[in-house]
Motif scaffolding. Structure first.
Motif, PDB file in Angstrom:
ATOM      1  N   GLU A  88      29.618 -29.127  30.810  1.00  0.00           N
ATOM      2  CA  GLU A  88      28.492 -28.400  30.228  1.00  0.00           C
ATOM      3  C   GLU A  88      27.578 -27.834  31.318  1.00  0.00           C
ATOM      4  O   GLU A  88      27.105 -26.707  31.223  1.00  0.00           O
ATOM      5  N   GLU A  89      27.327 -28.624  32.363  1.00  0.00           N
ATOM      6  CA  GLU A  89      26.480 -28.171  33.470  1.00  0.00           C
ATOM      7  C   GLU A  89      27.140 -27.019  34.233  1.00  0.00           C
ATOM      8  O   GLU A  89      26.463 -26.064  34.632  1.00  0.00           O
ATOM      9  N   VAL A  90      28.460 -27.094  34.421  1.00  0.00           N
ATOM     10  CA  VAL A  90      29.196 -26.041  35.125  1.00  0.00           C
ATOM     11  C   VAL A  90      29.039 -24.708  34.402  1.00  0.00           C
ATOM     12  O   VAL A  90      28.852 -23.664  35.027  1.00  0.00           O
ATOM     13  N   LYS A  91      29.067 -24.742  33.076  1.00  0.00           N
ATOM     14  CA  LYS A  91      28.960 -23.508  32.285  1.00  0.00           C
ATOM     15  C   LYS A  91      27.606 -22.818  32.461  1.00  0.00           C
ATOM     16  O   LYS A  91      27.473 -21.630  32.177  1.00  0.00           O
ATOM     17  N   GLU A  92      26.599 -23.557  32.908  1.00  0.00           N
ATOM     18  CA  GLU A  92      25.256 -22.999  33.088  1.00  0.00           C
ATOM     19  C   GLU A  92      24.978 -22.554  34.525  1.00  0.00           C
ATOM     20  O   GLU A  92      23.875 -22.146  34.844  1.00  0.00           O
ATOM     21  N   LYS A  93      25.982 -22.650  35.401  1.00  0.00           N
ATOM     22  CA  LYS A  93      25.778 -22.312  36.808  1.00  0.00           C
ATOM     23  C   LYS A  93      26.766 -21.240  37.255  1.00  0.00           C
ATOM     24  O   LYS A  93      27.796 -21.018  36.635  1.00  0.00           O
ATOM     25  N   VAL A  94      26.424 -20.594  38.362  1.00  0.00           N
ATOM     26  CA  VAL A  94      27.289 -19.587  38.970  1.00  0.00           C
ATOM     27  C   VAL A  94      27.085 -19.647  40.484  1.00  0.00           C
ATOM     28  O   VAL A  94      26.032 -20.082  40.953  1.00  0.00           O
ATOM     29  N   VAL A  95      28.119 -19.245  41.236  1.00  0.00           N
ATOM     30  CA  VAL A  95      28.023 -19.220  42.694  1.00  0.00           C
ATOM     31  C   VAL A  95      27.740 -17.781  43.119  1.00  0.00           C
ATOM     32  O   VAL A  95      28.489 -16.873  42.769  1.00  0.00           O
ATOM     33  N   TYR A  96      26.665 -17.588  43.872  1.00  0.00           N
ATOM     34  CA  TYR A  96      26.351 -16.282  44.449  1.00  0.00           C
ATOM     35  C   TYR A  96      26.659 -16.340  45.937  1.00  0.00           C
ATOM     36  O   TYR A  96      26.227 -17.273  46.625  1.00  0.00           O
ATOM     37  N   PHE A  97      27.374 -15.349  46.434  1.00  0.00           N
ATOM     38  CA  PHE A  97      27.630 -15.308  47.864  1.00  0.00           C
ATOM     39  C   PHE A  97      26.508 -14.565  48.552  1.00  0.00           C
ATOM     40  O   PHE A  97      26.101 -13.489  48.132  1.00  0.00           O
ATOM     41  N   MET A  98      25.962 -15.190  49.587  1.00  0.00           N
ATOM     42  CA  MET A  98      24.794 -14.678  50.296  1.00  0.00           C
ATOM     43  C   MET A  98      25.206 -13.857  51.516  1.00  0.00           C
ATOM     44  O   MET A  98      24.517 -12.911  51.884  1.00  0.00           O
ATOM     45  N   SER A  99      26.298 -14.261  52.162  1.00  0.00           N
ATOM     46  CA  SER A  99      26.757 -13.509  53.331  1.00  0.00           C
ATOM     47  C   SER A  99      28.228 -13.806  53.599  1.00  0.00           C
ATOM     48  O   SER A  99      28.751 -14.849  53.222  1.00  0.00           O
ATOM     49  N   ILE A 100      28.854 -12.834  54.238  1.00  0.00           N
ATOM     50  CA  ILE A 100      30.218 -12.983  54.750  1.00  0.00           C
ATOM     51  C   ILE A 100      30.139 -12.533  56.201  1.00  0.00           C
ATOM     52  O   ILE A 100      29.775 -11.391  56.479  1.00  0.00           O
ATOM     53  N   ASP A 101      30.453 -13.441  57.109  1.00  0.00           N
ATOM     54  CA  ASP A 101      30.374 -13.152  58.539  1.00  0.00           C
ATOM     55  C   ASP A 101      31.725 -13.386  59.205  1.00  0.00           C
ATOM     56  O   ASP A 101      32.562 -14.134  58.692  1.00  0.00           O
TER      57      ASP A 101
END
Length: 147
Positions: free
Chosen positions: A81-94
């Motif tokens: 249930e907690e996973v469904k309320e979250k998302v991963v945003y990528f901040m940088s690719i180096d």
């Protein structure tokens, strides 16, 4: 091990943008090994490039990022249930490098490991291989946030 159905329970991505087919191994807060089978039937090959199909480097990076997202979510010990309320945003690719073209029929293996993690922020080292030969690498920084 995680199949595509289990992956879809964690990642919000769907066709044609789900770029991880299976997880082979995962060590919480350490590393993940996942793969994607590259097929000529993927829409990206209609334009990249007709008569000379090459899997785009940005798609390889996105696959690494998705594998890293799976690693982060599994490491945070969240409920479904907690996973469904979250998302991963990528901040940088180096430090992104592309060493060899990836073509239809290749099996891309993503090897992503944690460099550092503090709270919701993850710094990851991603490498992509075809037949044990490195085809790409990058450093990825991501943050897990509420939707």
């Amino acid at each position: 091990m995680m199949d595509v159905v289990e992956i879809q329970e964690i990642l919000p991505h769907r066709y044609p943008f789900l770029l991880v087919d299976r997880v082979v191994s995962l060590e919480v807060k350490e590393n993940i090994v996942a793969f994607k089978n590259v097929s000529i039937s993927e829409p990206v090959f209609e334009g990249h490039f007709p008569g000379h199909p090459i899997y785009p480097g940005v798609m390889i990076l996105e696959g690494m990022a998705q594998a890293g997202g799976l690693l982060a979510f599994q490491s945070m010990e969240l409920t479904k249930e907690e996973v469904k309320e979250k998302v991963v945003y990528f901040m940088s690719i180096d430090k992104a490098k592309f060493r060899k073209p990836v073509r239809p029929g290749d099996r891309l293996e993503y090897r992503v490991s944690v460099i550092k993690q503090k709270g919701a922020i993850w710094l990851l080292e991603g490498k992509a291989f075809v037949d044990d030969e490195m085809v790409s690498e990058a450093e990825l920084k991501a943050m897990v946030v509420d939707k």
